[in-house]
Design a protein around this motif. Structure first.
Motif, PDB file in Angstrom:
ATOM      1  N   ALA A 121      -1.423   9.261  -0.574  1.00  0.00           N
ATOM      2  CA  ALA A 121      -2.705   8.496  -1.223  1.00  0.00           C
ATOM      3  C   ALA A 121      -3.544   8.916   0.002  1.00  0.00           C
ATOM      4  O   ALA A 121      -3.761   9.241   1.240  1.00  0.00           O
ATOM      5  N   ALA A 122      -4.564   8.931  -1.226  1.00  0.00           N
ATOM      6  CA  ALA A 122      -6.037   9.480  -0.356  1.00  0.00           C
ATOM      7  C   ALA A 122      -6.190   8.403   0.568  1.00  0.00           C
ATOM      8  O   ALA A 122      -7.603   8.977   1.942  1.00  0.00           O
ATOM      9  N   ASP A 123      -6.421   7.096   0.829  1.00  0.00           N
ATOM     10  CA  ASP A 123      -7.011   6.246   1.275  1.00  0.00           C
ATOM     11  C   ASP A 123      -6.628   5.842   2.704  1.00  0.00           C
ATOM     12  O   ASP A 123      -6.402   5.453   3.698  1.00  0.00           O
ATOM     13  N   ALA A 124      -5.170   6.334   2.907  1.00  0.00           N
ATOM     14  CA  ALA A 124      -3.969   6.599   3.932  1.00  0.00           C
ATOM     15  C   ALA A 124      -3.717   7.238   5.196  1.00  0.00           C
ATOM     16  O   ALA A 124      -3.517   7.854   5.865  1.00  0.00           O
ATOM     17  N   GLN A 136       0.884  -0.876  -0.053  1.00  0.00           N
ATOM     18  CA  GLN A 136      -0.035   0.135   0.171  1.00  0.00           C
ATOM     19  C   GLN A 136       0.975   1.133   0.307  1.00  0.00           C
ATOM     20  O   GLN A 136       1.371   1.144   0.962  1.00  0.00           O
ATOM     21  N   LEU A 137       0.872   2.073  -1.518  1.00  0.00           N
ATOM     22  CA  LEU A 137       1.112   3.570  -1.049  1.00  0.00           C
ATOM     23  C   LEU A 137       0.807   4.568   0.223  1.00  0.00           C
ATOM     24  O   LEU A 137      -0.241   4.778  -0.268  1.00  0.00           O
ATOM     25  N   ILE A 138       1.618   4.966   1.032  1.00  0.00           N
ATOM     26  CA  ILE A 138       1.090   5.621   1.813  1.00  0.00           C
ATOM     27  C   ILE A 138       1.457   7.389   1.621  1.00  0.00           C
ATOM     28  O   ILE A 138       0.142   7.970   1.448  1.00  0.00           O
ATOM     29  N   ALA A 139       2.645   7.636   1.793  1.00  0.00           N
ATOM     30  CA  ALA A 139       3.050   8.781   0.752  1.00  0.00           C
ATOM     31  C   ALA A 139       4.006   9.330   0.349  1.00  0.00           C
ATOM     32  O   ALA A 139       5.388   7.733   0.267  1.00  0.00           O
ATOM     33  N   TYR A 142      15.902  12.956  -4.589  1.00  0.00           N
ATOM     34  CA  TYR A 142      16.032  11.691  -4.586  1.00  0.00           C
ATOM     35  C   TYR A 142      14.442  11.549  -3.313  1.00  0.00           C
ATOM     36  O   TYR A 142      13.970  12.550  -2.807  1.00  0.00           O
ATOM     37  N   LEU A 143      13.275  10.454  -3.471  1.00  0.00           N
ATOM     38  CA  LEU A 143      12.409  10.103  -2.936  1.00  0.00           C
ATOM     39  C   LEU A 143      11.862   9.342  -1.941  1.00  0.00           C
ATOM     40  O   LEU A 143      12.696   8.778  -1.574  1.00  0.00           O
ATOM     41  N   LYS A 144      11.361   9.314  -1.140  1.00  0.00           N
ATOM     42  CA  LYS A 144      11.331   9.084   0.150  1.00  0.00           C
ATOM     43  C   LYS A 144      10.114   8.131   0.087  1.00  0.00           C
ATOM     44  O   LYS A 144       8.615   9.135   0.390  1.00  0.00           O
ATOM     45  N   VAL A 145       9.803   7.098   0.282  1.00  0.00           N
ATOM     46  CA  VAL A 145       8.302   6.589  -0.377  1.00  0.00           C
ATOM     47  C   VAL A 145       8.000   5.612   0.700  1.00  0.00           C
ATOM     48  O   VAL A 145       8.803   4.465   1.093  1.00  0.00           O
TER      49      VAL A 145
END
Length: 308
Positions: A268-271, A220-223, A230-233
């Motif tokens: 992410a909206a659902d997070a 699940q993608l949170i933010a 760089y990106l911290k996923v």
């Protein structure tokens, strides 16, 4: 020999064309329309006529039902008036009293209903039309009442009695038309709106997810948090650092269900679990306890979604 055969075939073809032409002339009348022969032989056209008949039948049934309901309303009011016996009608015999009020209410009411139906073509406002109908139909209904009173109760039949009835009939007719209008009134439609947070569609995040490791590609993608190039996923399977500009990530997540809430954060909206807004700045709590700042610039997006 070949020529003869070809000529024979041609002759047969010509004859068949003549026969078809004769058949068309016999079965189609001049001016029968552009459909010609098909206009009389295609079954589908007859079926369309049957559909039209069915639609007319349904419309007739709806009209009959409406008139039946109107008649039931008038009969109920007539029975009530016969029970109450207003305008000294209680002194009449009980059967005569009920007959008198049924004739007056049902007969006068039907006159008003017919006038209302005819006037509705020119006047859409219900209550204005009710007032106009009650005034216009009072003379005709008063004449009906006076005639009924004369033959059933021995009342006077003359101008003085008619003028007296005008002021008695009008309020009753108005009340009957108001009751009918209330019975047919259309209740206001109640529209409920709510914000539904749906999970993102897989294809909207497919390009971005291919940049993640196999362990987090299906998580699940949170933010997404920006750190220079760089990106911290943030996912529910942990955090991963990838090489990608924040602007490019936003382009890949354009159709995903989420929002940019800060110059360096996308969520992410659902997070989203909770949003707090204080003194021009906000804070958002996500799944897993991740805290994200919310800037004034992107607050309207969350307000429109119902979080603020």
């Amino acid at each position: 020999m070949v020529l003869v055969l070809v000529g024979s075939v041609a002759t047969v073809v010509v004859k068949r064309r003549i026969l078809v032409g004769d058949l068309a002339e016999r079965r189609c009348r001049p001016g029968g329309g552009s459909l010609g022969l098909a206009s009389r032989t295609v079954p589908g056209l007859r079926e369309r006529g049957g559909m039209d008949d069915k639609a007319r039948g349904q419309g007739g049934a709806a009209t009959a039902r409406r008139w039946a309901i109107d008649l039931a309303i008038l009969v109920a009011i007539g029975l009530l008036m016969g029970f109450l016996g207003p305008f000294a009608s209680e002194r009449a015999p009980i059967v005569g009293r009920y007959v008198y009020w049924m004739i007056c209410i049902v007969g006068g009411g039907l006159i008003g209903v017919v006038a209302d139906v005819l006037l509705s073509r020119y006047m859409a406002a219900t209550w204005r039309r009710v007032a106009v109908v009650s005034v216009l139909m009072t003379p005709a209904v008063s004449l009906l009442v006076m005639t009924t009173e004369h033959y059933l109760m021995g009342g006077l039949f003359g101008w003085l009695g008619y003028r007296r009835l005008l002021w008695q009939v009008w309020p009753i007719l108005l009340a009957v038309m108001v009751v009918r209008a209330l019975a047919w009134r259309r209740l206001p439609v109640r529209v409920e709106t709510r914000t539904v947070i749906a999970p993102p569609l897989p294809e909207t995040e497919a390009i971005f997810r291919r940049r993640l490791s196999a362990k987090r590609r299906g998580a699940q993608l949170i933010a997404i948090e920006a750190h220079d190039h760089y990106l911290k996923v943030h996912t529910d399977a942990g955090v991963e650092l990838i090489t990608l500009r924040f602007a490019d990530a936003l382009d890949e997540l354009t159709r995903a269900h989420g929002w940019r809430v800060h110059r360096s954060w996308w969520v992410a909206a659902d997070a989203v679990e909770d949003v707090r807004w204080r003194r021009g700045a906000g804070e958002m709590r996500l799944v897993g306890g991740v805290m994200v700042p919310v800037s004034r610039t992107y607050a309207p997006v969350l307000k429109e979604a119902g979080w603020i």
